[in-house]
Design a protein around this motif. Structure first.
Motif, PDB file in Angstrom:
ATOM      1  N   PHE B 365       0.957  -0.423  -0.196  1.00 50.21           N
ATOM      2  CA  PHE B 365       0.231   0.544  -0.663  1.00 50.21           C
ATOM      3  C   PHE B 365       0.861   0.986  -0.217  1.00 50.21           C
ATOM      4  O   PHE B 365       0.195   2.110   0.165  1.00 50.21           O
ATOM      5  N   ALA B 366       2.514   1.265   0.010  1.00 48.97           N
ATOM      6  CA  ALA B 366       3.160   2.629  -0.226  1.00 48.97           C
ATOM      7  C   ALA B 366       3.128   2.697  -1.252  1.00 48.97           C
ATOM      8  O   ALA B 366       2.738   2.512  -2.531  1.00 48.97           O
ATOM      9  N   SER B 367       3.050   4.390  -1.106  1.00 45.41           N
ATOM     10  CA  SER B 367       2.555   4.567  -3.150  1.00 45.41           C
ATOM     11  C   SER B 367       3.939   5.876  -2.862  1.00 45.41           C
ATOM     12  O   SER B 367       4.317   6.513  -4.050  1.00 45.41           O
ATOM     13  N   SER B 368       4.908   5.627  -2.453  1.00 47.43           N
ATOM     14  CA  SER B 368       6.229   6.601  -1.823  1.00 47.43           C
ATOM     15  C   SER B 368       7.481   5.133  -2.713  1.00 47.43           C
ATOM     16  O   SER B 368       8.205   6.274  -3.286  1.00 47.43           O
ATOM     17  N   GLY B 369       6.788   3.978  -3.105  1.00 50.12           N
ATOM     18  CA  GLY B 369       8.176   3.828  -3.796  1.00 50.12           C
ATOM     19  C   GLY B 369       9.378   3.432  -3.412  1.00 50.12           C
ATOM     20  O   GLY B 369      10.088   2.420  -3.294  1.00 50.12           O
ATOM     21  N   ARG B 370       9.350   3.361  -1.771  1.00 55.78           N
ATOM     22  CA  ARG B 370       9.636   2.946  -0.620  1.00 55.78           C
ATOM     23  C   ARG B 370       8.935   1.716   0.060  1.00 55.78           C
ATOM     24  O   ARG B 370       8.034   1.534   0.032  1.00 55.78           O
ATOM     25  N   ARG B 371       9.959   0.585   0.782  1.00 54.35           N
ATOM     26  CA  ARG B 371       9.285   0.243   1.049  1.00 54.35           C
ATOM     27  C   ARG B 371       9.047   0.291   2.850  1.00 54.35           C
ATOM     28  O   ARG B 371       9.467   0.971   4.008  1.00 54.35           O
ATOM     29  N   GLU B 372       7.536   0.806   2.974  1.00 52.28           N
ATOM     30  CA  GLU B 372       7.012   1.074   3.756  1.00 52.28           C
ATOM     31  C   GLU B 372       5.528   0.483   4.258  1.00 52.28           C
ATOM     32  O   GLU B 372       4.961  -0.318   3.519  1.00 52.28           O
ATOM     33  N   PHE B 373       5.727   0.494   5.772  1.00 58.29           N
ATOM     34  CA  PHE B 373       4.256  -0.542   6.174  1.00 58.29           C
ATOM     35  C   PHE B 373       4.156  -1.674   6.514  1.00 58.29           C
ATOM     36  O   PHE B 373       3.000  -2.234   6.255  1.00 58.29           O
ATOM     37  N   ALA B 374       5.353  -2.087   6.219  1.00 59.45           N
ATOM     38  CA  ALA B 374       5.628  -3.857   5.846  1.00 59.45           C
ATOM     39  C   ALA B 374       5.168  -3.813   7.482  1.00 59.45           C
ATOM     40  O   ALA B 374       4.597  -5.641   8.010  1.00 59.45           O
ATOM     41  N   ASP B 375       5.243  -3.329   8.552  1.00 61.66           N
ATOM     42  CA  ASP B 375       4.135  -3.561   9.618  1.00 61.66           C
ATOM     43  C   ASP B 375       3.063  -3.956  10.055  1.00 61.66           C
ATOM     44  O   ASP B 375       2.594  -4.217  11.132  1.00 61.66           O
ATOM     45  N   HIS B 376       2.364  -3.805   9.366  1.00 57.66           N
ATOM     46  CA  HIS B 376       0.969  -3.395   8.651  1.00 57.66           C
ATOM     47  C   HIS B 376       0.213  -4.766   7.916  1.00 57.66           C
ATOM     48  O   HIS B 376       0.699  -5.438   7.774  1.00 57.66           O
ATOM     49  N   LEU B 377      -1.182  -5.309   8.484  1.00 53.98           N
ATOM     50  CA  LEU B 377      -2.167  -6.071   7.940  1.00 53.98           C
ATOM     51  C   LEU B 377      -2.797  -4.949   7.202  1.00 53.98           C
ATOM     52  O   LEU B 377      -3.291  -4.384   8.434  1.00 53.98           O
ATOM     53  N   ARG B 378      -3.449  -5.674   5.965  1.00 52.64           N
ATOM     54  CA  ARG B 378      -5.040  -4.879   5.993  1.00 52.64           C
ATOM     55  C   ARG B 378      -5.727  -6.511   5.747  1.00 52.64           C
ATOM     56  O   ARG B 378      -5.792  -7.404   5.278  1.00 52.64           O
ATOM     57  N   LEU B 379      -6.629  -6.140   6.498  1.00 56.30           N
ATOM     58  CA  LEU B 379      -7.839  -7.100   7.059  1.00 56.30           C
ATOM     59  C   LEU B 379      -8.259  -7.154   6.118  1.00 56.30           C
ATOM     60  O   LEU B 379     -10.020  -5.653   7.420  1.00 56.30           O
ATOM     61  N   ALA B 380      -8.977  -7.003   5.422  1.00 55.14           N
ATOM     62  CA  ALA B 380     -10.954  -6.772   5.077  1.00 55.14           C
ATOM     63  C   ALA B 380     -11.907  -8.038   5.862  1.00 55.14           C
ATOM     64  O   ALA B 380     -11.981  -9.001   5.215  1.00 55.14           O
ATOM     65  N   TYR B 381     -12.854  -7.818   6.194  1.00 53.85           N
ATOM     66  CA  TYR B 381     -13.542  -8.713   7.249  1.00 53.85           C
ATOM     67  C   TYR B 381     -15.006  -8.774   6.679  1.00 53.85           C
ATOM     68  O   TYR B 381     -15.259  -9.281   7.380  1.00 53.85           O
ATOM     69  N   GLY B 382     -15.447  -7.846   5.940  1.00 51.05           N
ATOM     70  CA  GLY B 382     -16.618  -7.762   5.469  1.00 51.05           C
ATOM     71  C   GLY B 382     -18.028  -9.160   5.225  1.00 51.05           C
ATOM     72  O   GLY B 382     -18.475  -9.406   5.166  1.00 51.05           O
ATOM     73  N   ASN B 383     -17.017 -10.144   4.083  1.00 52.21           N
ATOM     74  CA  ASN B 383     -17.589 -10.978   3.344  1.00 52.21           C
ATOM     75  C   ASN B 383     -17.338 -12.820   4.417  1.00 52.21           C
ATOM     76  O   ASN B 383     -17.329 -13.179   3.574  1.00 52.21           O
ATOM     77  N   HIS B 384     -16.991 -12.611   5.908  1.00 50.61           N
ATOM     78  CA  HIS B 384     -17.032 -13.137   6.532  1.00 50.61           C
ATOM     79  C   HIS B 384     -17.271 -13.338   7.576  1.00 50.61           C
ATOM     80  O   HIS B 384     -17.999 -12.584   7.621  1.00 50.61           O
ATOM     81  N   THR B 385     -17.987 -14.645   8.356  1.00 53.32           N
ATOM     82  CA  THR B 385     -18.758 -14.906   9.478  1.00 53.32           C
ATOM     83  C   THR B 385     -18.203 -14.513  10.407  1.00 53.32           C
ATOM     84  O   THR B 385     -17.031 -14.960  10.406  1.00 53.32           O
ATOM     85  N   PRO B 386     -18.463 -14.126  11.547  1.00 54.25           N
ATOM     86  CA  PRO B 386     -17.881 -14.231  13.168  1.00 54.25           C
ATOM     87  C   PRO B 386     -17.299 -15.565  13.087  1.00 54.25           C
ATOM     88  O   PRO B 386     -16.259 -15.739  13.609  1.00 54.25           O
ATOM     89  N   GLU B 387     -18.004 -16.525  12.909  1.00 56.08           N
ATOM     90  CA  GLU B 387     -16.927 -18.059  12.726  1.00 56.08           C
ATOM     91  C   GLU B 387     -15.451 -17.907  12.335  1.00 56.08           C
ATOM     92  O   GLU B 387     -14.716 -18.755  13.089  1.00 56.08           O
ATOM     93  N   THR B 388     -15.725 -17.840  11.338  1.00 54.07           N
ATOM     94  CA  THR B 388     -14.667 -17.530   9.866  1.00 54.07           C
ATOM     95  C   THR B 388     -13.562 -16.710  10.243  1.00 54.07           C
ATOM     96  O   THR B 388     -12.493 -16.747  10.472  1.00 54.07           O
TER      97      THR B 388
END
Lengths: 404, 404
Positions: B365-388
């Motif tokens: 997700f870096a737009s800088s061309g540098r290695r950034e945000f490697a310590d982040h995860l993007r979790l998209a939770y919209g289309n999974h049940t609570p159990e999943t």
């Protein structure tokens, strides 16, 4: 993504694309004229309401939305190239691998993708003359230049094209409507298709073959539709617009795998993909009863043949010797010519519009930049009943009388 | 149409657009990885199947196709700007005249039109950092350069932008996701929106405000959504993708009348218009029962709030002190940060994938061309049940254990 400036950009003819796009004028800008109650407009390549699958599409929608295989999946993202099942159905019909078929939002979208992706900025494109004028709008996307090539009673004049190529012209692409030409009715023969493809391969240009009317042959002998699939130099643009309805915005392109991939790459930067819902509905429509589509085409051909004949017969009867027509073999267009020199085309157009009969004037279709084809009328007969078409010719006859 | 050659075209960095478009890599190219049975993918901003109006849309289709006002008209050509009734419905909700609303094939299409129409070739565009990476693909259409601007917990850092402008940066446009930022969750305050608009007017750039998640606020205080409508310098891009389903490819843009007209001019050279059928169905869906859309949103917000909370709670419980999250106020994304320095993000991603738990890595997700945000995860939770979602966190926890 570039991180270095394109130093030449400020020097280009147009810095933003908005500057390169023309203002509305004449053809295709129906909003420029006031429509009056009772006007009969023979203006566009529009299928008849009665030929459209309204009830069948509702049944297909019900199957798609209540089916166990589908339901919510029809509302979710899908592949940019189009749904595999739809690509495969089209590919089988076209006689090509599904990897060479991509789904578009109608035929014009296929042309637009081809222009933007394959024509370099300011590139030279050989084009029909007369031409379907909206292609010239699409060509603005690449700020393209045109090399007009005469279209005769049998489509593009391949001899003239060859002469221009031999004389040194080096177009990037060639645009033509091979079947039931818009506006001038002709169909390119199989032999000329083969020659055209040979020229494309020898001189290294891509053929944009725009073929929306192809399924609507209602008389005469079929040409070999497969020629265009034999070469990697052809982008064959097709659509369901004239058979299932233009409002669906559903078409396809047959191209080489390399070009198909380029068009998909561009599509990924546009609207991602054609509506999943609509693709699923149309797949169901085409496959639920495997004979349905061909039956629908047969009915449509009968309908449009009758209408074409009504216009030609009425013109011959009312205006024989003044305006001459050639009986169409398919499609939606008649391209009659004013043969009486005492009739001024501009005065005729005005007098006909005055009487509530409107059509496209021939001169709008010149791609040469010169005033040509002013002695032609383009009459689009597809979406009017025989009675309305006869009334149109009556009004046109009255207009002719008034200007001679 | 130009008839004189663009002499500079052969000198440009790319002669055809195809050359400027990047090959698939990483984010958004799900086909690059092999999916296995049982994998849990928290990859995309995808609404849940149960939140989509499958049965209501079928009923709407029936009304549209059997109604006296519509029927075959739904299959015919319509205006490039979109159907008046749909534009008016949206305009009323946005508090703008309908002339400022145009219909698109989804939000990304609006961005694409804006880039192609308004960003000059090689133009400079200020962008979110981190960014929704697909915008960078759209920017390739104009071979654009990027000026990254930090996005913090409250959206775009307007101070940093102002500094860069004062230091002489002169972007043509700025791209940001103001509500429930993708990927980093934050929402720009009303005060910062006002400042941003002031900067756009002072320095003459256009704001591309990409707002797909805006209707999905499920806690916290609403910001003033109307700020962006107050200025001619804003292209406010919206969509029904996250509320009615992305497969419909139906969105809209609110812009000044001048820009709206430019986008329509471009659209006329693309696919002409969005499916008439689909627009009519959605108009019916939105107006047949005037409270239906808001009731649907309320249910969707409840659904997504529960899911967001399940993920945050499970992460806190299983990985507290190792991975830290901020409870989302809306949208589909969680942007947790790995706080334990002994966890290598690349090793974690591999170990999690090995256990059938996949997500987007922050560095994409870096737009800088540098290695950034490697310590982040993007979790998209919209289309999974609570159990999943709980099972996902269990697998992630096991992966964390394996790499520490």
């Amino acid at each position: 993504m570039t991180t270095t400036p394109d130093l030449l950009a400020p020097l280009a003819r147009f810095t933003t694309l908005a500057g390169a796009l023309s203002e509305p004028k004449g053809f295709g800008d129906a909003s420029l004229r006031r429509r009056r109650e009772g006007d009969i407009e023979l203006l566009g390549g529009i299928p008849d309401d009665t030929a459209l699958p309204v009830h069948e599409l509702l049944a297909a929608t019900e199957r798609v939305l209540t089916g166990t295989r589908s339901g919510p999946a029809a509302f979710q993202y899908s592949q940019s190239a189009g749904l595999d099942e739809l690509r495969s159905w089209i590919a089988a019909r076209e006689g090509v691998p599904a990897s060479r078929v991509i789904i578009t939002n109608g035929g014009f979208h296929g042309l637009s993708l081809a222009v933007l992706s394959l024509v370099e900025r300011g590139g030279l494109v050989a084009v029909d003359n007369p031409i379907f004028p909206l292609f010239l709008r699409a060509l603005e996307l690449s700020d393209g230049r045109t090399l007009p090539v005469r279209v005769g009673p049998a489509g593009l004049d391949v001899d003239e094209l060859e002469e221009k190529l031999r004389a040194g012209a080096r177009p990037t692409a060639l645009y033509t409507v091979p079947d039931f030409h818009n506006p001038s009715q002709g169909t390119l023969s199989t032999a000329d298709r083969v020659r055209l493809v040979e020229l494309a391969e020898r001189y290294g240009f891509v053929i944009f073959a725009d073929n929306p009317y192809r399924e609507l042959r209602f008389r005469g002998e079929a040409v070999d539709a497969g020629v265009f699939s034999t070469s990697d130099q052809v982008v064959h643009v097709n659509t369901f617009s004239k058979t299932l309805g233009p409002g669906l915005r559903l078409g396809w392109v047959v191209a080489s795998e390399r070009i198909a991939k380029q068009l998909v790459t561009l599509r990924n930067r546009q609207d991602s993909h054609t509506s999943t819902l609509e693709q699923r509905i149309v797949i169901d429509l085409l496959t639920h009863d495997p004979q349905w589509f061909d039956r629908t085409l047969t009915r449509a051909r009968d309908l449009y043949r009758e209408r074409a004949d009504v216009v030609v017969d009425a013109l011959d009867e009312r205006l024989g010797g003044l305006i001459e027509s050639v009986r169409p073999e398919g499609g939606f267009f008649l391209w009659p010519r004013i043969t009486d020199p005492s009739i001024d085309p501009v005065a005729l157009y005005a007098a006909a519009a005055e009487r509530g009969a409107t059509y496209q004037q021939g001169e709008f279709f010149a791609s040469s930049g010169r005033r040509e084809f002013a002695d032609h009328l383009r009459l689009a007969y597809g979406n009017h009943t025989p009675e309305t078409l006869r009334e149109f010719v009556d009004r046109l006859g009255s207009a002719v009388d008034s200007v001679r």
